[in-house]
Design a protein around this motif. Sequence first.
Motif, short mmCIF file in Angstrom:
data_model
loop_
_atom_site.label_atom_id
_atom_site.label_comp_id
_atom_site.label_asym_id
_atom_site.label_seq_id
_atom_site.Cartn_x
_atom_site.Cartn_y
_atom_site.Cartn_z
N ILE A 184 0.83 -1.19 0.02
CA ILE A 184 0.01 -0.04 0.06
C ILE A 184 0.93 1.12 -0.03
N GLU A 185 0.73 2.10 -1.15
CA GLU A 185 1.79 3.12 -0.99
C GLU A 185 0.94 4.67 -1.37
N GLU A 186 1.81 5.43 -1.18
CA GLU A 186 1.36 6.81 -1.24
C GLU A 186 1.08 7.07 -2.72
N PHE A 187 0.28 7.94 -3.25
CA PHE A 187 -0.45 8.29 -4.51
C PHE A 187 0.74 9.38 -5.17
N LEU A 188 1.32 9.06 -6.11
CA LEU A 188 2.15 10.08 -6.83
C LEU A 188 1.77 11.01 -7.58
N GLU A 189 1.88 12.20 -7.74
CA GLU A 189 1.45 13.23 -8.65
C GLU A 189 2.50 13.51 -9.59
N GLU A 191 3.63 13.53 -14.15
CA GLU A 191 3.20 12.79 -15.48
C GLU A 191 4.06 11.34 -15.56
N GLU A 192 3.32 10.63 -16.10
CA GLU A 192 3.97 9.11 -16.02
C GLU A 192 4.96 9.18 -17.54
N ALA A 193 5.93 8.42 -17.29
CA ALA A 193 6.95 7.87 -18.53
C ALA A 193 7.64 6.66 -18.30
N HIS A 213 -0.41 5.28 -22.76
CA HIS A 213 -1.94 5.69 -22.58
C HIS A 213 -2.74 4.42 -21.85
N LYS A 214 -2.67 4.38 -20.69
CA LYS A 214 -3.12 3.46 -19.93
C LYS A 214 -4.68 3.09 -20.13
N ARG A 215 -5.46 4.28 -19.98
CA ARG A 215 -6.86 4.13 -19.79
C ARG A 215 -7.59 3.72 -21.07
N ILE A 282 7.69 3.77 -10.36
CA ILE A 282 6.39 3.18 -10.10
C ILE A 282 6.58 1.80 -10.02
N GLU A 283 7.23 1.14 -11.09
CA GLU A 283 7.28 -0.37 -11.19
C GLU A 283 8.29 -0.55 -12.21
N TYR A 284 8.96 -1.93 -12.18
CA TYR A 284 9.72 -2.25 -13.09
C TYR A 284 8.91 -3.41 -13.73
P1 AMP Z 1 1.95 -0.55 -11.87
O1 AMP Z 1 1.20 -1.78 -12.32
O2 AMP Z 1 2.67 -0.74 -10.81
O3 AMP Z 1 2.52 0.20 -13.02
O4 AMP Z 1 0.47 0.37 -11.97
C1 AMP Z 1 -0.09 0.46 -12.75
C2 AMP Z 1 -0.93 1.82 -12.76
O5 AMP Z 1 -1.37 2.47 -11.70
C3 AMP Z 1 0.47 3.05 -13.30
O6 AMP Z 1 0.75 3.13 -14.48
C4 AMP Z 1 0.06 4.31 -12.80
O7 AMP Z 1 -0.72 4.87 -13.61
C5 AMP Z 1 -0.90 3.83 -11.54
N1 AMP Z 1 -0.18 3.88 -10.19
C6 AMP Z 1 0.80 2.82 -9.70
N2 AMP Z 1 1.55 3.35 -8.68
C7 AMP Z 1 1.07 4.57 -8.64
C8 AMP Z 1 1.22 5.63 -7.57
N3 AMP Z 1 1.98 5.10 -6.46
N4 AMP Z 1 0.80 6.69 -7.58
C9 AMP Z 1 0.10 7.29 -8.64
N5 AMP Z 1 -0.30 6.19 -9.54
C10 AMP Z 1 0.26 5.02 -9.41
#
Ligand code: AMP
Length: 427
Positions: A184-189, A191-193, A213-215, A282-284
């Motif tokens: 469970i983690e902090e929401f990051l504000e 732009e994603e790249a 563009h994930k949505r 955010i992730e690897y």
């Molecule tokens: P992930 O599978 O970890 O990449 O998460 C899927 C999507 O959820 C990401 O591409 C982000 O759009 C969103 N997301 C994941 N973690 C966060 C976070 N800590 N803060 C904001 N958005 C997140």
Amino acid sequence: MNVFLIGSGGREHALSWKIAASPLLTKLYAAPGNPGIAQDAEIVTLKIEDHAAVISFCKEKKIDLVVIGPEAPLTAGLADALLAAKIKVFGPQKIPATLEGSKSFTKRLCADHNIPTAAFIETTSRAEARAYIEQHGAPIVLKADGLHAGKGVIVAMDKQEALMAVDQVFAMSSNGSGDAPVVIEEFLEGEEASYFCFVHGEQVLPLASAQDHKRVFDNDQGPNTGGMGAYSPAPVFTNEIEREVLEKIVRPTARALAKAGTPYSGVLYIGLMITKDGPKLIEYNVRFGDPECQVLMPRMKDDVLTLMLATANGELDKSSVRWRDEVAITVVFANKGYPGAYKSGAEIRGIEKANAVEGVTVFHAGTKSEGGKIVSNGGRVLNVTALGKSVTEARERAYKAIALIDWPEGFYRSDIGWRAIAREKQK
Ligand code: AMP
Ligand code: GLY
């Protein structure tokens, strides 16, 4: 060289298209493949879960390099099995592939090596999860362990939603076993790249950036998908941010895995949030992105097979890579209903017409060949990809091409590239 490519999506068609252009290539085989990949490779009927069958095929055909496209065979240890049989492979072994396979593994690595990421807890207790949510409020993010094709993450915009999601994310995380931790983690504000590097041990060869563009719908509305379109490079990913990401995120990760005796080898996908405090992980992922690969391959000037071989051989410190000045964009043509339920089997016409548009290449993702026709066979079906001098030009070409494809059962987002185009307009 004889090469065996594993996978069947748009990412793997982009790879087969690029590998087929390699001066090193003698023969390309692929499994499971798709009709697009079949234009570049001989399709092999093989169960890729059957590691012994993959190994005996590689020996029989004198395969010099196996290129593994998707994450599932990597987390299942296919690279380990191939290396044990002395077969070269592009793609990490099972333990380093845990970077993608387990959210808690990656978060722990970040915590241990001061890698910038969202503040988090990792817990196997629902009560502790609820208490953390009560304490921190929303927005907040819940992540299940394991591979969930992009569906294991819940971004809860209010506290009630987050509390309600606890049971769901625990159910996903345990996959029935009841003991896998939830993050469970902090929401990051910001732009994603996404950013991509070839890595072998501590050697890192930076590739390029992209933005997905994930949505599912225009204006970033609707549920998350595997990705509805992408472009490369991502303007938000400046040279300064790239340096910071390499020094604070990529190199410490590569070093940590190498020092632990579980070195990474393959392409590393670095999913980032560019926040006002700098880039955060955010992730690897332990593979190319899909559809990000479809915009990276057309931009790569150099030979990808040479670079994949250098990755497998640990010769990245002697390697370099050049990119075209053009930008690339890809628009995903998806099956109506995706990411939910959809019907497969409808005929698709006009792919050749789309391919004839200047700068355009259509990659097959979820297609099948049936009696000489191409029919839909999945959620994300085609990736209409275009190069251009600007995102604006590339986007015009991609949308001109997609309009030539006759497939009433399909849909696509009409705003791929909007952030970059807004930036181009500002200039
Ligand atoms: P992930 O599978 O970890 O990449 O998460 C899927 C999507 O959820 C990401 O591409 C982000 O759009 C969103 N997301 C994941 N973690 C966060 C976070 N800590 N803060 C904001 N958005 C997140
Ligand atoms: N497009 C996102 C991914 O490949 O994970």
